[in-house]
Design a protein around this motif. Structure first.
Motif, PDB file in Angstrom:
ATOM      1  N   TYR A 119      22.540   2.749 118.452  1.00 23.23           N
ATOM      2  CA  TYR A 119      21.631   1.766 117.882  1.00 23.23           C
ATOM      3  C   TYR A 119      21.095   2.246 116.537  1.00 23.23           C
ATOM      4  N   ARG A 120      20.618   3.493 116.520  1.00 23.59           N
ATOM      5  CA  ARG A 120      20.027   4.020 115.291  1.00 23.59           C
ATOM      6  C   ARG A 120      21.054   4.064 114.159  1.00 23.59           C
ATOM      7  N   LEU A 121      22.263   4.465 114.492  1.00 27.73           N
ATOM      8  CA  LEU A 121      23.315   4.539 113.479  1.00 27.73           C
ATOM      9  C   LEU A 121      23.644   3.162 112.930  1.00 27.73           C
ATOM     10  N   GLN A 122      23.796   2.184 113.818  1.00 31.44           N
ATOM     11  CA  GLN A 122      24.147   0.845 113.374  1.00 31.44           C
ATOM     12  C   GLN A 122      23.034   0.228 112.535  1.00 31.44           C
ATOM     13  N   ILE A 123      21.797   0.413 112.949  1.00 37.13           N
ATOM     14  CA  ILE A 123      20.668  -0.098 112.173  1.00 37.13           C
ATOM     15  C   ILE A 123      20.658   0.532 110.786  1.00 37.13           C
ATOM     16  N   ALA A 124      20.864   1.854 110.727  1.00 30.25           N
ATOM     17  CA  ALA A 124      20.849   2.563 109.450  1.00 30.25           C
ATOM     18  C   ALA A 124      21.968   2.080 108.537  1.00 30.25           C
ATOM     19  N   ILE A 125      23.173   1.907 109.100  1.00 25.42           N
ATOM     20  CA  ILE A 125      24.312   1.449 108.298  1.00 25.42           C
ATOM     21  C   ILE A 125      24.070   0.039 107.779  1.00 25.42           C
ATOM     22  N   LEU A 126      23.592  -0.837 108.644  1.00 28.35           N
ATOM     23  CA  LEU A 126      23.339  -2.216 108.232  1.00 28.35           C
ATOM     24  C   LEU A 126      22.264  -2.270 107.154  1.00 28.35           C
ATOM     25  N   GLU A 127      21.172  -1.531 107.343  1.00 25.57           N
ATOM     26  CA  GLU A 127      20.094  -1.536 106.360  1.00 25.57           C
ATOM     27  C   GLU A 127      20.563  -0.951 105.028  1.00 25.57           C
ATOM     28  N   GLU A 128      21.375   0.069 105.089  1.00 31.25           N
ATOM     29  CA  GLU A 128      21.912   0.673 103.865  1.00 31.25           C
ATOM     30  C   GLU A 128      22.739  -0.347 103.089  1.00 31.25           C
ATOM     31  N   ALA A 129      23.574  -1.093 103.805  1.00 29.08           N
ATOM     32  CA  ALA A 129      24.406  -2.102 103.153  1.00 29.08           C
ATOM     33  C   ALA A 129      23.556  -3.229 102.564  1.00 29.08           C
ATOM     34  N   ILE A 130      22.539  -3.666 103.293  1.00 28.19           N
ATOM     35  CA  ILE A 130      21.658  -4.731 102.808  1.00 28.19           C
ATOM     36  C   ILE A 130      20.907  -4.283 101.560  1.00 28.19           C
ATOM     37  N   ASP A 131      20.475  -3.034 101.548  1.00 29.64           N
ATOM     38  CA  ASP A 131      19.735  -2.519 100.394  1.00 29.64           C
ATOM     39  C   ASP A 131      20.576  -2.493  99.123  1.00 29.64           C
ATOM     40  N   GLU A 132      21.893  -2.516  99.275  1.00 28.11           N
ATOM     41  CA  GLU A 132      22.777  -2.514  98.113  1.00 28.11           C
ATOM     42  C   GLU A 132      22.921  -3.901  97.493  1.00 28.11           C
ATOM     43  N   LEU A 133      22.471  -4.934  98.179  1.00 27.90           N
ATOM     44  CA  LEU A 133      22.579  -6.291  97.655  1.00 27.90           C
ATOM     45  C   LEU A 133      21.598  -6.513  96.502  1.00 27.90           C
ATOM     46  N   PRO A 134      21.935  -7.396  95.564  1.00 24.52           N
ATOM     47  CA  PRO A 134      20.947  -7.796  94.553  1.00 24.52           C
ATOM     48  C   PRO A 134      19.722  -8.395  95.240  1.00 24.52           C
ATOM     49  N   LYS A 135      18.587  -8.338  94.570  1.00 18.88           N
ATOM     50  CA  LYS A 135      17.313  -8.723  95.179  1.00 18.88           C
ATOM     51  C   LYS A 135      17.345 -10.112  95.812  1.00 18.88           C
ATOM     52  N   ARG A 136      17.819 -11.120  95.081  1.00 21.22           N
ATOM     53  CA  ARG A 136      17.780 -12.479  95.600  1.00 21.22           C
ATOM     54  C   ARG A 136      18.685 -12.640  96.815  1.00 21.22           C
ATOM     55  N   LYS A 137      19.871 -12.046  96.767  1.00 21.09           N
ATOM     56  CA  LYS A 137      20.771 -12.116  97.918  1.00 21.09           C
ATOM     57  C   LYS A 137      20.172 -11.380  99.114  1.00 21.09           C
ATOM     58  N   ARG A 138      19.503 -10.281  98.863  1.00 20.94           N
ATOM     59  CA  ARG A 138      18.852  -9.527  99.929  1.00 20.94           C
ATOM     60  C   ARG A 138      17.758 -10.364 100.584  1.00 20.94           C
ATOM     61  N   GLU A 139      16.988 -11.075  99.751  1.00 21.75           N
ATOM     62  CA  GLU A 139      15.935 -11.942 100.281  1.00 21.75           C
ATOM     63  C   GLU A 139      16.526 -13.040 101.154  1.00 21.75           C
ATOM     64  N   VAL A 140      17.563 -13.687 100.647  1.00 25.44           N
ATOM     65  CA  VAL A 140      18.199 -14.778 101.393  1.00 25.44           C
ATOM     66  C   VAL A 140      18.754 -14.264 102.710  1.00 25.44           C
ATOM     67  N   PHE A 141      19.423 -13.126 102.666  1.00 24.14           N
ATOM     68  CA  PHE A 141      20.026 -12.574 103.880  1.00 24.14           C
ATOM     69  C   PHE A 141      18.955 -12.286 104.935  1.00 24.14           C
ATOM     70  N   ARG A 142      17.903 -11.611 104.542  1.00 31.13           N
ATOM     71  CA  ARG A 142      16.867 -11.244 105.515  1.00 31.13           C
ATOM     72  C   ARG A 142      16.165 -12.471 106.075  1.00 31.13           C
ATOM     73  N   LEU A 143      15.888 -13.447 105.231  1.00 28.73           N
ATOM     74  CA  LEU A 143      15.208 -14.652 105.704  1.00 28.73           C
ATOM     75  C   LEU A 143      16.080 -15.449 106.663  1.00 28.73           C
ATOM     76  N   CYS A 144      17.363 -15.557 106.355  1.00 31.24           N
ATOM     77  CA  CYS A 144      18.270 -16.330 107.217  1.00 31.24           C
ATOM     78  C   CYS A 144      18.671 -15.559 108.462  1.00 31.24           C
ATOM     79  N   ARG A 145      19.095 -14.312 108.289  1.00 32.71           N
ATOM     80  CA  ARG A 145      19.641 -13.549 109.404  1.00 32.71           C
ATOM     81  C   ARG A 145      18.558 -12.932 110.280  1.00 32.71           C
TER      82      ARG A 145
END
Length: 200
Positions: A119-145
């Motif tokens: 669980y911890r590994l998957q959460i870390a990997i997913l968060e790392e990938a999300i943090d690489e997104l441009p700000k607006r895409k990151r906002e959209v992803f978090r709000l939707c997903r």
């Protein structure tokens, strides 16, 4: 002083980490419908989805002292509900040939003692990938997903068109999957989690 009903999510997470049962109840009210809907998409059966939902929130309470404060709990619930749904499917795959036909992918067995670390590994990997997104895409992803908001609601909140939200979300899914595939090609079940992410 704020009452329980007026706490923000981050304040609820901080209170949860202190063992506050009221904060836990507020987080349950905030997230249980979205988590249930996502579990149901995977397991297909309402009675089993309800059981898994309760198991997810039992795990949240059991892990309350290990939760990272200052962050949304949505990502944690997303990963844990996926893994618990997958564990359910593993059991069903053993018991039903018909179920194998419904989910025709190979799922490796996992030692129960490694579940928390997974669980911890998957959460870390997913968060790392999300943090690489441009700000607006990151906002959209978090709000939707993570927050389960509709494309229309996100568009209104961010002042953009629903089509832009749809495009950002599609691009974000693609970018996250590409990032994980490139950086963590042997991440195992994280690949299945990302496949689920695409239909969430």
């Amino acid at each position: 002083m704020k009452t329980k009903s007026t706490l923000t999510e981050l304040e609820e997470v901080a209170e949860l980490a202190n063992g506050n049962i009221g904060a836990f109840n507020q987080l349950y009210e905030r997230y249980h419908q979205r988590v249930y809907a996502n579990i149901l998409k995977m397991v297909k059966a309402p009675e089993y989805a309800e059981e898994i939902l309760q198991d997810v929130f039992v795990s949240l309470w059991q892990n309350r002292f290990n939760i990272r404060t200052g962050e949304s709990i949505g990502g944690w619930l997303f990963v844990v509900s996926f893994n618990k749904s997958l564990t359910f499917l593993k059991r069903r795959l053993k018991d039903s040939i018909e179920f194998v036909a419904t989910y025709p992918f190979e799922i490796a067995e996992q030692d129960d003692t490694a579940v928390d670390e997974t669980y911890r590994l998957q959460i870390a990997i997913l968060e790392e990938a999300i943090d690489e997104l441009p700000k607006r895409k990151r906002e959209v992803f978090r709000l939707c997903r993570y927050e389960g908001k509709s494309k229309e609601a996100v568009a209104e909140q961010l002042g953009i068109s629903p089509k832009s939200v749809k495009d950002y979300l599609k691009q974000s899914n693609k970018a996250i999957k590409a990032y994980v595939s490139m950086r963590y090609p042997y991440a195992g079940e994280t690949t299945l989690l990302l496949t689920w992410l695409g239909m969430w």
